[in-house]
Motif scaffolding. Sequence first.
Motif, PDB file in Angstrom:
ATOM      1  N   CYS A   1     -26.011   3.735   5.016  1.00  0.00           N
ATOM      2  CA  CYS A   1     -26.650   4.996   6.303  1.00  0.00           C
ATOM      3  C   CYS A   1     -27.438   6.242   5.473  1.00  0.00           C
ATOM      4  N   SER A   2     -28.510   6.295   5.397  1.00  0.00           N
ATOM      5  CA  SER A   2     -29.341   7.696   4.968  1.00  0.00           C
ATOM      6  C   SER A   2     -28.246   8.841   5.278  1.00  0.00           C
ATOM      7  N   ALA A   3     -28.105   9.762   4.136  1.00  0.00           N
ATOM      8  CA  ALA A   3     -27.584  10.590   4.000  1.00  0.00           C
ATOM      9  C   ALA A   3     -28.678  12.251   5.557  1.00  0.00           C
ATOM     10  N   SER A   4     -29.906  11.186   5.480  1.00  0.00           N
ATOM     11  CA  SER A   4     -31.108  12.490   6.243  1.00  0.00           C
ATOM     12  C   SER A   4     -29.851  11.511   7.907  1.00  0.00           C
TER      13      SER A   4
ATOM     14  N   LEU B   1     -27.469   3.883  16.746  1.00  0.00           N
ATOM     15  CA  LEU B   1     -28.631   4.371  15.547  1.00  0.00           C
ATOM     16  C   LEU B   1     -29.055   3.336  14.590  1.00  0.00           C
ATOM     17  N   SER B   2     -28.450   2.466  14.481  1.00  0.00           N
ATOM     18  CA  SER B   2     -28.841   1.829  13.420  1.00  0.00           C
ATOM     19  C   SER B   2     -26.959   0.689  12.879  1.00  0.00           C
ATOM     20  N   ARG B   3     -27.768  -0.453  12.579  1.00  0.00           N
ATOM     21  CA  ARG B   3     -26.730  -1.207  11.812  1.00  0.00           C
ATOM     22  C   ARG B   3     -25.548  -0.682  10.672  1.00  0.00           C
ATOM     23  N   ALA B   4     -25.879   0.174  10.144  1.00  0.00           N
ATOM     24  CA  ALA B   4     -25.620   0.735   8.809  1.00  0.00           C
ATOM     25  C   ALA B   4     -24.869   2.152   9.508  1.00  0.00           C
ATOM     26  N   CYS B   5     -25.749   2.968   9.734  1.00  0.00           N
ATOM     27  CA  CYS B   5     -25.154   3.880  10.841  1.00  0.00           C
ATOM     28  C   CYS B   5     -24.322   3.612  11.898  1.00  0.00           C
ATOM     29  N   GLY B   6     -23.867   3.239  13.127  1.00  0.00           N
ATOM     30  CA  GLY B   6     -23.284   3.042  13.929  1.00  0.00           C
ATOM     31  C   GLY B   6     -23.859   3.309  14.972  1.00  0.00           C
TER      32      GLY B   6
END
Length: 185
Positions: A33-36, A134-139
């Motif tokens: 998950c990107s910090a941005s 949000l996404s699979r990485a960010c949940g």
Amino acid sequence: MFRKKIGFNYKRVLFGSLAILLLTISCQKDDICSASTITTPLIKVNFYDIENDANAAKSVINLSVRAINVEDLTDTLIKRSTTSAIEIPLNTNSSTTEYLFTEYAADSDGEISEQNPPNSDLVRFNYTRNEQYLSRACGYRILYEDVQVQISKPEGDTSENWIKDFTVNDSIIDNETITYISIYH
């Protein structure tokens, strides 16, 4: 006699190519998950001067902010800070979050000022939670809608409220860039 016939080995080439192809196909994008990425926002609260200029920021002296009856939040979020703005989380597992805002809070040794004794107000945030994928990485992240604020004294406290008034500037909390609550003291 010492010469060995070197031939082209199709089996080795085919096996090597197949192995490289399988490794390449099986690779997938990293789930980071990107910090941005904007995740669940904090609620931004600014403090203003009610007596002189309601548009002028006014710092709260020795402000402490403590979560009440919330297992997921750290007990004391702000300890004896002189500030005119804070950002605090709302409970993502409930539709209510309560904080004890204390002006002139006691120091770590329990020392209090005789001139300015601690004064606490109970600030209750009521809201509707809205999960957003949000996404699979960010949940997921939580957006807070229909935010309402109530200010009262803690049970048994008969002192006057140090928070005189408040304004809910926006009842939908979806980012951390704007002031959602203005408190006048």
